[in-house]
Design a protein around this motif. Structure first.
Motif, short mmCIF file in Angstrom:
data_model
loop_
_atom_site.label_atom_id
_atom_site.label_comp_id
_atom_site.label_asym_id
_atom_site.label_seq_id
_atom_site.Cartn_x
_atom_site.Cartn_y
_atom_site.Cartn_z
N PHE A 27 0.83 -1.21 0.00
CA PHE A 27 0.00 0.00 0.00
C PHE A 27 0.86 1.26 0.00
CE2 PHE A 27 -2.09 3.34 2.50
CZ PHE A 27 -3.21 3.57 1.71
N LEU A 28 1.94 1.24 0.80
CA LEU A 28 2.82 2.41 0.88
C LEU A 28 3.69 2.54 -0.36
CD1 LEU A 28 3.95 2.17 4.62
CD2 LEU A 28 2.21 3.69 3.64
N ALA A 29 4.09 1.42 -0.94
CA ALA A 29 5.01 1.46 -2.09
C ALA A 29 4.30 1.75 -3.40
CB ALA A 29 5.77 0.13 -2.19
N PHE A 30 3.00 1.53 -3.47
CA PHE A 30 2.28 1.69 -4.74
C PHE A 30 2.44 3.08 -5.35
CE2 PHE A 30 -1.59 3.10 -6.92
CZ PHE A 30 -1.62 2.21 -7.98
N PRO A 31 2.23 4.18 -4.59
CA PRO A 31 2.38 5.51 -5.23
C PRO A 31 3.79 5.76 -5.76
CG PRO A 31 1.24 5.69 -3.12
CD PRO A 31 1.79 4.31 -3.19
N PHE A 32 4.81 5.32 -5.01
CA PHE A 32 6.18 5.56 -5.46
C PHE A 32 6.50 4.73 -6.72
CE2 PHE A 32 10.73 4.42 -5.34
CZ PHE A 32 11.26 5.69 -5.50
N LEU A 33 6.08 3.46 -6.72
CA LEU A 33 6.34 2.63 -7.89
C LEU A 33 5.63 3.16 -9.13
CD1 LEU A 33 6.10 -0.93 -6.29
CD2 LEU A 33 8.15 0.36 -6.88
N TRP A 34 4.41 3.65 -8.94
CA TRP A 34 3.69 4.23 -10.08
C TRP A 34 4.36 5.53 -10.54
CZ3 TRP A 34 0.28 1.91 -13.05
CH2 TRP A 34 -0.44 2.68 -13.96
N LEU A 35 4.90 6.29 -9.59
CA LEU A 35 5.63 7.51 -9.93
C LEU A 35 6.86 7.19 -10.77
CD1 LEU A 35 6.09 10.61 -9.50
CD2 LEU A 35 7.43 9.97 -7.49
N VAL A 36 7.62 6.19 -10.36
CA VAL A 36 8.81 5.79 -11.12
C VAL A 36 8.43 5.32 -12.51
CG1 VAL A 36 10.75 4.18 -11.18
CG2 VAL A 36 10.07 5.23 -9.02
N SER A 37 7.37 4.52 -12.59
CA SER A 37 6.92 4.03 -13.89
C SER A 37 6.51 5.18 -14.80
CB SER A 37 5.75 3.06 -13.69
OG SER A 37 5.21 2.67 -14.94
N THR A 38 5.78 6.15 -14.25
CA THR A 38 5.33 7.29 -15.05
C THR A 38 6.50 8.15 -15.51
OG1 THR A 38 3.26 7.31 -13.79
CG2 THR A 38 3.79 9.29 -15.05
N ALA A 39 7.51 8.30 -14.67
CA ALA A 39 8.64 9.15 -15.01
C ALA A 39 9.39 8.66 -16.24
CB ALA A 39 9.60 9.24 -13.83
N PHE A 40 9.37 7.35 -16.50
CA PHE A 40 10.13 6.79 -17.62
C PHE A 40 9.25 6.45 -18.82
CE2 PHE A 40 12.93 6.04 -14.03
CZ PHE A 40 14.17 6.38 -14.56
N LYS A 41 7.97 6.81 -18.78
CA LYS A 41 7.08 6.50 -19.90
C LYS A 41 7.07 7.63 -20.92
CE LYS A 41 3.74 3.48 -17.57
NZ LYS A 41 2.33 3.33 -17.14
N PRO A 42 7.06 7.31 -22.21
CA PRO A 42 6.89 8.36 -23.23
C PRO A 42 5.48 8.91 -23.23
CG PRO A 42 6.92 6.19 -24.25
CD PRO A 42 7.24 5.97 -22.80
N ALA A 43 5.29 10.02 -23.92
CA ALA A 43 4.01 10.72 -23.88
C ALA A 43 2.87 9.84 -24.40
CB ALA A 43 4.09 12.01 -24.69
N ARG A 44 3.13 9.03 -25.43
CA ARG A 44 2.04 8.23 -25.98
C ARG A 44 1.58 7.14 -25.01
NH1 ARG A 44 6.52 7.42 -29.05
NH2 ARG A 44 7.60 5.41 -28.88
N GLU A 45 2.47 6.66 -24.15
CA GLU A 45 2.06 5.66 -23.16
C GLU A 45 1.30 6.31 -22.01
OE1 GLU A 45 4.71 2.64 -21.79
OE2 GLU A 45 5.94 2.73 -23.60
N LEU A 46 1.63 7.56 -21.70
CA LEU A 46 0.93 8.24 -20.61
C LEU A 46 -0.54 8.45 -20.95
CD1 LEU A 46 3.59 10.90 -19.59
CD2 LEU A 46 2.98 8.81 -18.36
N GLY A 47 -0.85 8.59 -22.22
CA GLY A 47 -2.25 8.79 -22.64
C GLY A 47 -2.95 7.52 -23.03
N SER A 48 -2.31 6.38 -22.79
CA SER A 48 -2.91 5.11 -23.18
C SER A 48 -4.09 4.75 -22.28
CB SER A 48 -1.85 4.00 -23.11
OG SER A 48 -2.44 2.74 -23.36
N LEU A 49 -5.09 4.11 -22.87
CA LEU A 49 -6.26 3.66 -22.12
C LEU A 49 -5.97 2.39 -21.33
CD1 LEU A 49 -9.09 4.27 -24.75
CD2 LEU A 49 -8.42 5.72 -22.83
#
Length: 283
Positions: A27-49
């Motif tokens: 529960f505590l690690a989920f926001p940080f892991l999602w933050l790391v994942s988002t930081a390395f995603k290109p723009a087209r993946e950030l808008g993916s459904l």
């Protein structure tokens, strides 16, 4: 047979404890892991459904864009200066006061303890206006020195409470023995008590550092010059006028801003563990 029957509930209890611990860590690690994942995603993946945990095409473009759009290095330097200054001053002021609180049982100790408890009950909003007026009269508004002063005052109650606990853990017999040998009060404090308080002093300083590093509200109100703003305030510049976030660069900048806190927490864990083990050996 009775031992086996007793071992069953004990193992089940430990299993429940470990399960709860794992769920809490997730529960505590989920926001940080999602933050790391988002930081390395290109723009087209950030808008993916259909977002994924692991970026399909990892990129550093978000980090380059974050540094191009905002003065992150200058903001990080301001945050570092404010956090280090506040931590050092808070520890220097709190150590002798915590010693008095822990060793004395008079009115001063009771008043200090009451102040520690009451001060933690006041929300930021109630003190920001009188605090702003005081700093304005002192000509410390929009200065890092004024911000450091605020951080010191705000972190002192917790620093006092934390250090007083470490002082109580130091046997008073050691100080009495040094006094019998002719050492004065200051000599006892700096030569006998202070070395034993080293883990507590380090842990308190690091907690004060983290508090100042992550603080946002005071920095937002007191600092108006862009060159003096701290990192948490600069992170809000990635938000548009209507609340739309530049998600990739924001995640990259937030990830970089989180790293110092993680490093400091790692150091805190080692220091606190070392202090607890040392106290166990002494006892």
């Amino acid at each position: 047979m009775s031992g086996l029957r007793a071992g069953g509930p004990a193992r089940a209890g430990r299993a429940c404890q470990y399960t709860a611990l794992v769920l809490n860590l997730l529960f505590l690690a989920f926001p940080f892991l999602w933050l790391v994942s988002t930081a390395f995603k290109p723009a087209r993946e950030l808008g993916s459904l259909h977002p994924t945990w692991i970026p399909r095409e990892p990129t550093l473009a978000n980090f380059r864009q974050a540094f191009d759009e905002q003065p992150l290095l200058q903001a990080a330097a301001n945050s570092l200066l404010a956090a280090v200054g506040a931590a050092l001053i808070a520890v220097v002021v709190a150590t002798p006061l915590a010693y008095v609180m822990a060793r004395r049982r008079g009115r001063l100790a009771r008043a200090a303890t009451g102040w520690v408890v009451v001060s933690q009950a006041f929300p930021f909003v109630l003190v920001i206006i009188p605090l702003f007026l005081v700093l304005k009269n002192l000509q410390l508004v929009d200065t890092l020195a004024g911000l450091v002063l605020v951080y010191v005052v705000w972190s002192l109650p917790f620093a006092l409470w934390m250090l007083a606990g470490y002082v109580r853990a130091v046997p008073a017999e050691l100080e009495e023995a040094a006094a019998v040998d002719g050492a004065g009060r200051l000599r006892v404090l700096f030569s006998v008590t202070a070395p034993l308080l080293a883990p507590g002093i380090v842990a308190t300083a690091l907690f004060a550092f983290i508090t100042a590093w992550n603080e946002f509200f005071f920095a937002l109100v007191l600092l108006k010059t862009p060159e003096k703003q701290t990192l948490p305030v600069v992170l809000t510049h990635f938000l548009g006028a209507e609340g739309a976030a530049d998600l990739g660069p924001l995640a990259a900048a937030a990830f970089l801003a989180t790293l110092p806190s993680l490093v400091v927490f790692a150091l805190i864990q080692k220091r606190i563990t070392g202090g607890m083990l040392a106290g166990a050996v002494k006892s």
